[in-house]
Design a protein around this motif. Structure first.
Motif, PDB file in Angstrom:
ATOM      1  N   LYS A 248       0.835  -1.217   0.000  1.00 47.79           N
ATOM      2  CA  LYS A 248       0.000   0.000   0.000  1.00 47.79           C
ATOM      3  C   LYS A 248       0.871   1.270   0.000  1.00 47.79           C
ATOM      4  CE  LYS A 248      -3.662  -2.707   0.532  1.00 47.79           C
ATOM      5  NZ  LYS A 248      -3.105  -3.996   0.862  1.00 47.79           N
ATOM      6  N   LEU A 253       4.024   6.996  -2.737  1.00 44.54           N
ATOM      7  CA  LEU A 253       5.001   7.059  -3.838  1.00 44.54           C
ATOM      8  C   LEU A 253       4.518   8.034  -4.913  1.00 44.54           C
ATOM      9  CD1 LEU A 253       6.007   3.308  -4.218  1.00 44.54           C
ATOM     10  CD2 LEU A 253       7.618   5.217  -3.945  1.00 44.54           C
ATOM     11  N   LEU A 283       9.345  -7.241  -4.157  1.00 48.11           N
ATOM     12  CA  LEU A 283       8.925  -5.861  -3.908  1.00 48.11           C
ATOM     13  C   LEU A 283       9.757  -4.900  -4.759  1.00 48.11           C
ATOM     14  CD1 LEU A 283       6.801  -4.651  -1.641  1.00 48.11           C
ATOM     15  CD2 LEU A 283       8.814  -3.292  -1.263  1.00 48.11           C
ATOM     16  N   PHE A 349      -9.295   3.099  -3.616  1.00 45.49           N
ATOM     17  CA  PHE A 349      -8.213   2.113  -3.786  1.00 45.49           C
ATOM     18  C   PHE A 349      -8.780   0.846  -4.393  1.00 45.49           C
ATOM     19  CE2 PHE A 349      -5.154  -1.185  -2.660  1.00 45.49           C
ATOM     20  CZ  PHE A 349      -3.960  -0.554  -2.973  1.00 45.49           C
ATOM     21  N   MET A 350      -7.941   0.126  -5.117  1.00 45.85           N
ATOM     22  CA  MET A 350      -8.284  -1.208  -5.621  1.00 45.85           C
ATOM     23  C   MET A 350      -6.970  -1.966  -5.746  1.00 45.85           C
ATOM     24  SD  MET A 350      -9.940  -2.292  -9.302  1.00 45.85           S
ATOM     25  CE  MET A 350     -11.357  -1.243  -9.325  1.00 45.85           C
ATOM     26  N   SER A 351      -7.019  -3.269  -5.481  1.00 47.37           N
ATOM     27  CA  SER A 351      -5.797  -4.088  -5.561  1.00 47.37           C
ATOM     28  C   SER A 351      -5.286  -4.143  -6.997  1.00 47.37           C
ATOM     29  CB  SER A 351      -6.122  -5.507  -5.109  1.00 47.37           C
ATOM     30  OG  SER A 351      -6.974  -6.105  -6.078  1.00 47.37           O
TER      31      SER A 351
HETATM   32  C1  LIG Z   1      -5.223  -0.539 -14.900  1.00 52.76           C
HETATM   33  C2  LIG Z   1      -4.194  -0.234 -13.843  1.00 52.76           C
HETATM   34  C3  LIG Z   1      -4.038   1.065 -13.398  1.00 52.76           C
HETATM   35  C4  LIG Z   1      -3.064   1.372 -12.428  1.00 52.76           C
HETATM   36  N1  LIG Z   1      -2.928   2.671 -11.984  1.00 52.76           N
HETATM   37  C5  LIG Z   1      -1.961   2.971 -11.078  1.00 52.76           C
HETATM   38  C6  LIG Z   1      -1.772   4.308 -10.633  1.00 52.76           C
HETATM   39  O1  LIG Z   1      -2.424   5.259 -11.076  1.00 52.76           O
HETATM   40  N2  LIG Z   1      -0.818   4.534  -9.675  1.00 52.76           N
HETATM   41  C7  LIG Z   1      -0.024   3.523  -9.182  1.00 52.76           C
HETATM   42  O2  LIG Z   1       0.811   3.767  -8.325  1.00 52.76           O
HETATM   43  N3  LIG Z   1      -0.178   2.261  -9.622  1.00 52.76           N
HETATM   44  C8  LIG Z   1      -1.115   1.953 -10.538  1.00 52.76           C
HETATM   45  N4  LIG Z   1      -1.253   0.656 -10.960  1.00 52.76           N
HETATM   46  C9  LIG Z   1      -0.273  -0.355 -10.515  1.00 52.76           C
HETATM   47  C10 LIG Z   1      -0.652  -1.173  -9.268  1.00 52.76           C
HETATM   48  O3  LIG Z   1      -1.936  -1.697  -9.401  1.00 52.76           O
HETATM   49  C11 LIG Z   1      -0.565  -0.349  -7.986  1.00 52.76           C
HETATM   50  O4  LIG Z   1       0.688   0.313  -7.916  1.00 52.76           O
HETATM   51  C12 LIG Z   1      -0.665  -1.272  -6.752  1.00 52.76           C
HETATM   52  O5  LIG Z   1      -1.857  -2.003  -6.793  1.00 52.76           O
HETATM   53  C13 LIG Z   1      -0.612  -0.424  -5.494  1.00 52.76           C
HETATM   54  O6  LIG Z   1      -0.715  -1.216  -4.361  1.00 52.76           O
HETATM   55  P1  LIG Z   1       0.552  -1.473  -3.425  1.00 52.76           P
HETATM   56  O7  LIG Z   1       1.251  -0.206  -3.165  1.00 52.76           O
HETATM   57  O8  LIG Z   1       0.067  -2.237  -2.277  1.00 52.76           O
HETATM   58  O9  LIG Z   1       1.442  -2.378  -4.390  1.00 52.76           O
HETATM   59  P2  LIG Z   1       2.588  -3.432  -4.063  1.00 52.76           P
HETATM   60  O10 LIG Z   1       2.183  -4.725  -4.653  1.00 52.76           O
HETATM   61  O11 LIG Z   1       2.949  -3.450  -2.644  1.00 52.76           O
HETATM   62  O12 LIG Z   1       3.822  -2.887  -4.940  1.00 52.76           O
HETATM   63  C14 LIG Z   1       4.791  -1.984  -4.416  1.00 52.76           C
HETATM   64  C15 LIG Z   1       4.882  -0.784  -5.321  1.00 52.76           C
HETATM   65  O13 LIG Z   1       5.327  -1.177  -6.619  1.00 52.76           O
HETATM   66  C16 LIG Z   1       4.713  -0.374  -7.612  1.00 52.76           C
HETATM   67  N5  LIG Z   1       3.920  -1.209  -8.515  1.00 52.76           N
HETATM   68  C17 LIG Z   1       3.362  -2.414  -8.250  1.00 52.76           C
HETATM   69  N6  LIG Z   1       2.748  -2.891  -9.344  1.00 52.76           N
HETATM   70  C18 LIG Z   1       2.903  -1.962 -10.312  1.00 52.76           C
HETATM   71  C19 LIG Z   1       2.483  -1.869 -11.663  1.00 52.76           C
HETATM   72  N7  LIG Z   1       1.785  -2.834 -12.272  1.00 52.76           N
HETATM   73  N8  LIG Z   1       2.801  -0.755 -12.354  1.00 52.76           N
HETATM   74  C20 LIG Z   1       3.519   0.238 -11.789  1.00 52.76           C
HETATM   75  N9  LIG Z   1       3.942   0.192 -10.522  1.00 52.76           N
HETATM   76  C21 LIG Z   1       3.638  -0.889  -9.785  1.00 52.76           C
HETATM   77  C22 LIG Z   1       3.803   0.606  -6.888  1.00 52.76           C
HETATM   78  O14 LIG Z   1       4.492   1.824  -6.719  1.00 52.76           O
HETATM   79  C23 LIG Z   1       3.557  -0.084  -5.562  1.00 52.76           C
HETATM   80  O15 LIG Z   1       3.253   0.811  -4.528  1.00 52.76           O
HETATM   81  C24 LIG Z   1      -2.235   0.336 -11.928  1.00 52.76           C
HETATM   82  C25 LIG Z   1      -2.408  -0.977 -12.383  1.00 52.76           C
HETATM   83  C26 LIG Z   1      -3.375  -1.262 -13.331  1.00 52.76           C
HETATM   84  C27 LIG Z   1      -3.536  -2.671 -13.790  1.00 52.76           C
END
Ligand SMILES: Cc1cc2nc3c(=O)[nH]c(=O)nc-3n(C[C@H](O)[C@H](O)[C@H](O)COP(=O)(O)OP(=O)(O)OC[C@H]3O[C@@H](n4cnc5c(N)ncnc54)[C@H](O)[C@@H]3O)c2cc1C
Length: 432
Positions: A248, A253, A283, A349-351
């Motif tokens: 999260k 970020l 990560l 938020f969405m996963s």
């Molecule tokens: C259609 C779509 C739209 C998205 N829009 C955004 C957005 O506007 N902002 C955003 O930060 N992320 C976006 N993402 C990427 C990702 O879904 C989120 O970063 C993530 O779900 C955030 O949760 P977390 O911080 O717990 O991720 P974790 O799984 O804990 O990952 C750690 C960090 O890695 C980065 N990260 C992880 N997956 C991705 C990915 N696929 N692309 C880029 N960075 C990633 C993020 O900065 C995240 O905080 C998108 C993904 C999809 C499929």
């Protein structure tokens, strides 16, 4: 010898730790003026019928600014929060305060780039130096084994070469002193003064996101060092319910309340204290995805916002407005899609799993123009980031950086795999 007064233009680097702009400005200048331009008009602009910023991200931004304001005050420095367009505000302050150099981050989004170009032009006209610096990626672009124009079109190629040839640079420490000219404090607007209703909290939200560097560091320490969550991240990261299945970190970020390097070095600390495993690596792997979308946008610029994307292959789409509304309101009749869309609308938020599924559904099942989905996400997401959002959407629509072309997610199969006991759907659809 240090020279004159610098202006540090804060945009999406709302932190003191590992802030290259602040560091460079303080190294070169006797004093600095920290400025944030609050462009309320731009935040309300609409594209595809959606605002650029919804109330949840606005609230998170205000909290982040309040935290930065407070941290700077600890150095007796008043963050200048000025309402208006950067194109007008920055040159005006530069003139009024006899600024000799303005420091800003290197941007990649089209809107941000065009605003910067006009700021730079006005500064040039009044003889003020303009310096931009890369601040938001894990790998510094100058350390990559390729230039921006040659960035591989396939993520794996990018990652392997970056991992092999680039090191992560050391963080810049929090400054020990910040000298500023005699500045008056400015007022941070409240959400009410902007005539925006305070967004309602939903007890089902994965967590309460509070903006600011202190909160970001608190979450990072918890997730990476204190809780043990990191050791299982690879197994849990596709989860849907609760605060800890993934980091999260994304909202913090996105606004630069924390830098990816800070996260990287905390992961390294964990590895030293305990052990490195697939999860600790994963990560960092995800942070490399984040870098990748940013560099890809730097390379392809405005193409990322075109229907045909970087492939220049616009998909055939329907303009069924009712289908779009059913997707937005979680009323498609496909329970896994609907549950995710409720979560987004009610919490911001969405996963990652959910985002992939609802995006695929919009593109492949409803056959709508993917940019409506991207624009709706832009309005709703607390963690909206221009490159991550538009890059991921283009990828899923089959017009971005994906060698396999269009990605189809079979929703029923995804639900069986990731929500076998319907825990998530029950939570959001209220089914007993
Ligand atoms: C259609 C779509 C739209 C998205 N829009 C955004 C957005 O506007 N902002 C955003 O930060 N992320 C976006 N993402 C990427 C990702 O879904 C989120 O970063 C993530 O779900 C955030 O949760 P977390 O911080 O717990 O991720 P974790 O799984 O804990 O990952 C750690 C960090 O890695 C980065 N990260 C992880 N997956 C991705 C990915 N696929 N692309 C880029 N960075 C990633 C993020 O900065 C995240 O905080 C998108 C993904 C999809 C499929």
């Amino acid at each position: 010898m240090k020279k004159g007064v610098a202006l540090v233009w804060f945009t999406t680097d709302l932190r003191l730790r590992d802030n290259a702009l602040l560091h460079e400005a303080l190294q070169k200048h006797e004093s600095i003026v920290p400025v944030y331009c609050f462009d309320w008009e731009a935040m309300q602009e609409e594209q595809f019928g959606f605002k650029s910023m919804g109330p949840r991200r606005l609230q998170f931004l205000l909290e982040s600014l309040a935290d930065l304001q407070h941290s700077l005050l600890g150095f007796n420095a008043h963050l200048q929060i000025i309402m208006g367009k950067a194109e007008e505000v920055i040159p005006r302050i530069a003139k009024e305060l006899k600024i000799s150099e303005v420091f800003a981050k290197k941007e990649v989004g089209s809107y941000e780039l065009s605003a910067q170009a006009s700021v730079a032009q006005s500064l040039n006209a009044i003889g003020v130096e303009w310096t931009t610096t890369s601040t938001s990626t894990l790998f510094h672009p100058n350390d990559l084994p390729f230039g921006v124009r040659d960035i591989p079109e396939v993520f794996t190629d990018f990652r392997k070469r970056a991992e092999r040839d680039a090191n992560v640079r050391r963080e810049f420490p929090v400054p020990t002193e910040i000298a500023t000219p005699d500045l008056k404090p400015t007022l941070l607007p409240s959400i009410e003064s902007l005539l925006v209703e305070q967004p309602a909290a939903d007890s089902r939200a994965v967590m309460t996101f509070k903006g600011g560097e202190q909160e970001a560091l608190k979450r990072a320490r918890y997730y990476l060092l204190d809780s043990g969550c990191l050791s299982n991240y690879k197994e849990t990261r596709n989860g849907l319910v609760g605060a800890d299945y993934s980091s999260k970190f994304s909202p913090w970020l996105a606004l630069g309340c924390i830098s990816p390097r800070t996260i990287y070095f905390m992961v390294k600390e964990y590895e030293q204290l305990h052990r490195a495993n697939d999860s600790t690596y994963w990560l960092i792997f995800e942070l490399i995805w984040r870098d990748y979308f940013r560099f890809a946008m730097k390379k392809h610029k405005a193409k990322f916002f075109k229907k045909g994307g970087i492939q220049n292959r616009p998909p055939k789409t329907s303009d069924d407005k009712n289908a779009l509304l059913s997707w937005i309101n979680g009323k498609t009749g496909v329970d896994f899609v609907d549950a995710n869309m409720h979560e987004l609308r009610l919490t911001g938020f969405m996963s990652n799993r959910g985002r992939q599924i609802v995006a695929s559904y919009l593109c492949n099942d409803l056959k709508l123009d993917w940019r409506f989905g991207a624009a709706y996400f832009e309005e709703q997401l607390i963690d909206y980031d221009v490159a991550s959002n538009w890059g991921n959407w283009a990828y899923l629509a089959g017009v971005g950086n994906d060698p396999r072309g269009n990605r189809y997610f079979d929703v029923a199969k995804q639900a069986r795999q990731y929500d076998a006991a319907s825990e998530y759907r029950k939570l959001w659809l209220g089914i007993k």
